[in-house]
Design a protein around this motif. Sequence first.
Motif, PDB file in Angstrom:
ATOM      1  N   LEU A  24       0.815  -1.127   0.099  1.00 55.35           N
ATOM      2  CA  LEU A  24       0.007  -0.148  -0.091  1.00 55.35           C
ATOM      3  C   LEU A  24       0.798   1.176  -0.049  1.00 55.35           C
ATOM      4  N   ALA A  25       1.960   1.279   0.664  1.00 60.87           N
ATOM      5  CA  ALA A  25       2.810   2.283   0.845  1.00 60.87           C
ATOM      6  C   ALA A  25       3.396   2.548  -0.740  1.00 60.87           C
ATOM      7  N   GLU A  26       3.726   1.608  -1.312  1.00 52.86           N
ATOM      8  CA  GLU A  26       4.407   1.928  -2.776  1.00 52.86           C
ATOM      9  C   GLU A  26       3.299   2.300  -3.512  1.00 52.86           C
ATOM     10  N   GLU A  27       2.055   1.938  -3.485  1.00 54.22           N
ATOM     11  CA  GLU A  27       0.845   2.272  -4.113  1.00 54.22           C
ATOM     12  C   GLU A  27       0.683   3.834  -4.073  1.00 54.22           C
ATOM     13  N   LEU A  28       0.563   4.399  -2.656  1.00 52.73           N
ATOM     14  CA  LEU A  28       0.408   5.535  -2.239  1.00 52.73           C
ATOM     15  C   LEU A  28       1.416   6.449  -2.852  1.00 52.73           C
ATOM     16  N   ALA A  29       2.923   6.185  -2.558  1.00 50.06           N
ATOM     17  CA  ALA A  29       3.930   6.780  -2.948  1.00 50.06           C
ATOM     18  C   ALA A  29       4.060   7.127  -4.498  1.00 50.06           C
TER      19      ALA A  29
END
Length: 256
Positions: free
Chosen positions: A207-212
């Motif tokens: 999720l952090a990768e997607e948001l970033a």
Amino acid sequence: MYFELKDTTADILAKSRRREELCDLPLDLIESEREAYDIQTTAQDALGFERKGYALVGTSDPARRMLGLKGPIYSEIPAFGLQRKAQNFRLPPGTIGVQCEFVFTMLRSFPDDGERISLDSVADAIMSCRPAIGIIGRRTRHAIAGTNAAIADFGLHVATLCGEHAERGEAGDFAGIEITTFLFQRTMLSGNSSSVMGNPLNAVAWLAEELAANGRQLEPSDVVATGSCTPILQVRAGQHLAADFGPLGQVECLFN
């Protein structure tokens, strides 16, 4: 065509969720993931509630197969959709089932500028973890057909019912946890935390990768519901579900 008017589509979805009604939107006509997330975001804005974090669906192979998803999807959790110590929950029309999942609460923003996203860095950014029951469902009368339709329909999120906080742990502490579900005290399904991307912390990392990639990040006090560690279980009104997460404790709910 609804998808020439994204705002109209999003408004219909928001009203359907708020009123717990089903609508006739042909969400299978959405052409791209980007368009699907745009509709979801606009629908969240139309709901008008504070966001509490994110719910993931399809982070395990059994969940993706049942729901017909190509990969994991996510949505923001509105304030009314996050319930702590819930003992009762009324199932709305369109309920698909429940997923037993981990809910992490963020200690800090993640990732920080220049911070590498890894299991260890995710574990460092986590404040606590709770066992949870996630309710998933649709707002359309039509069965969900494909990933884009599921994304637009609030990522299939209905509610996240959380148990008690557990101690913050190291990355390895969340791998290999056995989860067992009970209906009326009879064993129904079992699973393992490793079914969620090998370790449920990997769901937070994903999720952090997607948001970033979209110029965003997880914020302090955001929650992240990881998606199901067990096969998705269909439930009906009048049933009592309990899920045992071993060292993390239990969570239970009576559906009505």
